[in-house]
Design an enzyme around this catalytic site. Sequence first.
Site, PDB file in Angstrom:
ATOM      1  N   THR A  52       0.849  -1.197   0.000  1.00 16.96           N
ATOM      2  CA  THR A  52       0.000   0.000   0.000  1.00 16.96           C
ATOM      3  C   THR A  52       0.886   1.248   0.000  1.00 16.96           C
ATOM      4  O   THR A  52       0.708   2.153  -0.833  1.00 16.96           O
ATOM      5  CB  THR A  52      -0.905   0.006   1.251  1.00 16.96           C
ATOM      6  OG1 THR A  52      -1.743  -1.160   1.202  1.00 16.96           O
ATOM      7  CG2 THR A  52      -1.767   1.253   1.309  1.00 16.96           C
ATOM      8  N   ASN A  87      -5.300  -9.609  -7.742  1.00 14.46           N
ATOM      9  CA  ASN A  87      -5.419 -10.304  -6.460  1.00 14.46           C
ATOM     10  C   ASN A  87      -6.664 -11.174  -6.352  1.00 14.46           C
ATOM     11  O   ASN A  87      -6.686 -12.146  -5.621  1.00 14.46           O
ATOM     12  CB  ASN A  87      -5.386  -9.299  -5.303  1.00 14.46           C
ATOM     13  CG  ASN A  87      -6.215  -8.072  -5.562  1.00 14.46           C
ATOM     14  OD1 ASN A  87      -6.081  -7.421  -6.598  1.00 14.46           O
ATOM     15  ND2 ASN A  87      -7.081  -7.732  -4.630  1.00 14.46           N
ATOM     16  N   GLN A 122       0.961  -9.585  -5.907  1.00 17.76           N
ATOM     17  CA  GLN A 122       0.513 -10.981  -5.921  1.00 17.76           C
ATOM     18  C   GLN A 122       1.389 -11.869  -6.798  1.00 17.76           C
ATOM     19  O   GLN A 122       1.244 -13.084  -6.796  1.00 17.76           O
ATOM     20  CB  GLN A 122      -0.955 -11.050  -6.418  1.00 17.76           C
ATOM     21  CG  GLN A 122      -1.929 -10.378  -5.480  1.00 17.76           C
ATOM     22  CD  GLN A 122      -2.104 -11.113  -4.152  1.00 17.76           C
ATOM     23  OE1 GLN A 122      -1.626 -12.239  -3.964  1.00 17.76           O
ATOM     24  NE2 GLN A 122      -2.799 -10.492  -3.206  1.00 17.76           N
ATOM     25  N   HIS A 135       4.277 -10.254   3.078  1.00 14.93           N
ATOM     26  CA  HIS A 135       3.386 -11.293   3.627  1.00 14.93           C
ATOM     27  C   HIS A 135       2.619 -12.058   2.559  1.00 14.93           C
ATOM     28  O   HIS A 135       1.947 -13.031   2.857  1.00 14.93           O
ATOM     29  CB  HIS A 135       2.427 -10.691   4.662  1.00 14.93           C
ATOM     30  CG  HIS A 135       1.378  -9.774   4.120  1.00 14.93           C
ATOM     31  ND1 HIS A 135       0.045 -10.118   4.072  1.00 14.93           N
ATOM     32  CD2 HIS A 135       1.439  -8.530   3.608  1.00 14.93           C
ATOM     33  CE1 HIS A 135      -0.657  -9.105   3.577  1.00 14.93           C
ATOM     34  NE2 HIS A 135       0.167  -8.132   3.294  1.00 14.93           N
ATOM     35  N   CYS A 185     -15.083  -4.881   1.476  1.00 19.29           N
ATOM     36  CA  CYS A 185     -15.836  -4.270   2.565  1.00 19.29           C
ATOM     37  C   CYS A 185     -15.164  -2.957   2.934  1.00 19.29           C
ATOM     38  O   CYS A 185     -14.089  -2.958   3.515  1.00 19.29           O
ATOM     39  CB  CYS A 185     -15.834  -5.221   3.752  1.00 19.29           C
ATOM     40  SG  CYS A 185     -17.054  -4.766   4.965  1.00 19.29           S
TER      41      CYS A 185
HETATM   42  N1  PMP Z   1      -1.806  -4.626  -4.106  1.00 25.46           N
HETATM   43  C1  PMP Z   1      -2.366  -5.830  -4.249  1.00 25.46           C
HETATM   44  C2  PMP Z   1      -2.569  -6.384  -5.621  1.00 25.46           C
HETATM   45  C3  PMP Z   1      -2.749  -6.571  -3.122  1.00 25.46           C
HETATM   46  O1  PMP Z   1      -3.316  -7.764  -3.255  1.00 25.46           O
HETATM   47  C4  PMP Z   1      -2.533  -6.013  -1.841  1.00 25.46           C
HETATM   48  C5  PMP Z   1      -2.958  -6.753  -0.588  1.00 25.46           C
HETATM   49  N2  PMP Z   1      -4.319  -7.074  -0.546  1.00 25.46           N
HETATM   50  C6  PMP Z   1      -1.940  -4.752  -1.752  1.00 25.46           C
HETATM   51  C7  PMP Z   1      -1.586  -4.085  -2.899  1.00 25.46           C
HETATM   52  C8  PMP Z   1      -1.678  -4.092  -0.416  1.00 25.46           C
HETATM   53  O2  PMP Z   1      -0.738  -4.815   0.317  1.00 25.46           O
HETATM   54  P1  PMP Z   1      -0.501  -4.461   1.872  1.00 25.46           P
HETATM   55  O3  PMP Z   1      -1.842  -4.547   2.518  1.00 25.46           O
HETATM   56  O4  PMP Z   1       0.431  -5.497   2.342  1.00 25.46           O
HETATM   57  O5  PMP Z   1       0.048  -3.085   1.922  1.00 25.46           O
END
Ligand code: PMP
Length: 381
Positions: free
Chosen positions: A68, A145, A173, A195, A319
Amino acid sequence: MYLDYNATAPMRPAALKAVQEALHSVGNASSIHHQGRDAAGRVDRARRQLSDLLNCSSGEIIFTSGATEANNLALQAAYVEGGLIVTSAVEHPAVLETARALTSETPTSLNVLPVDRLGQIDLGTFTASLQRDHVALISLMLANNETGVITDLRPVVEAAHSVGALVHTDATQYVGKLPVDLRELDVDLLSLSAHKFGGPQGVGALFIRRGIRLSQRPLVFGGGHERGWRAGTLNVPGIVGLGAAAEAATRDLTDEASRITKLRDLLEDELLTRLPGSYVNGSAAPRLPGVTSITFPGAPADAILASMPDVAASDGSACSAGAPSPSHVLVAMGLGREDADATIRFSLGHATTEREIRRAVAAAVRAVTHVKALMNATAGP
Ligand code: PMP
């Protein structure tokens, strides 16, 4: 049965061990004494482990708190006031919302490209979007994702560079699941999160290609860490865990990808055969090995998930602030609200076994059959 790797993957044993070790040591990576140099050495090693996975130079990696932040930083640093941002309707909110915020004063500076039924942009439409003046930045994800659909970035990068635009990809991903070669892919910026491939939560990275022109506008101001891009004491245990997960992924990538693809195919074949009418979203497109988005028409996903508490999977709805809404990805791919709400994402990874998949199939078949029967009963004659 944990089938929600795209939400977060279990830690790889090597990453867990590395984090535990790092938590036992003391030292700020900026300090010049022995302990500080030890911490800095661990961080350097992690930078090399990650750059080996991506085939880039370790000096091109900035550690962040996750994808993010990496997406926010990439878009903010690459955006030029008045320039156009081109992105797609199926991006993660960390890209879409950042792009919207940057262009909020001039909404015409944002072009969100539609996708087809397979979740892919049309290359012709994309190229046409570049004919407008001053395209600053293209941001397209390497893999989605929710569906795992992979974007063919090579032609995108070529077209973008021919008009002098920068290319950012959210590879959150994709990294650690399939090989990434940054020398060949030629994108300018790439985001990832530890993660998602067996590292700890709360740590990620942004690749910034050496020599590209950016505004050098960090999100977090302070002591100038990470070459001025990201101030704040480094999260040494997190970074060390990311590095160890990257090294394990580098070693296991090819074998794991084919093993996990087979398990994913088994899951899909069994569910589609035993639950006629169900379908896989984006199945005809190139996809990541370990994810499948399956729609079970007539059976709401939240009810299915509640009927199979032993299976940890995810429904297709996002959500936000407590208000469930259908997945923007599935809606962009042309699904109606009912089908979008009847979709489950199963995602597999390094610790998934065939036994788990077979048990999950049995549970899902029971749950979907049960929910459909309930829906038919309440619908009445
Ligand atoms: N980009 C994508 C494609 C994701 O799947 C995710 C996690 N859902 C994120 C960004 C954000 O990752 P994080 O929550 O670890 O910052």
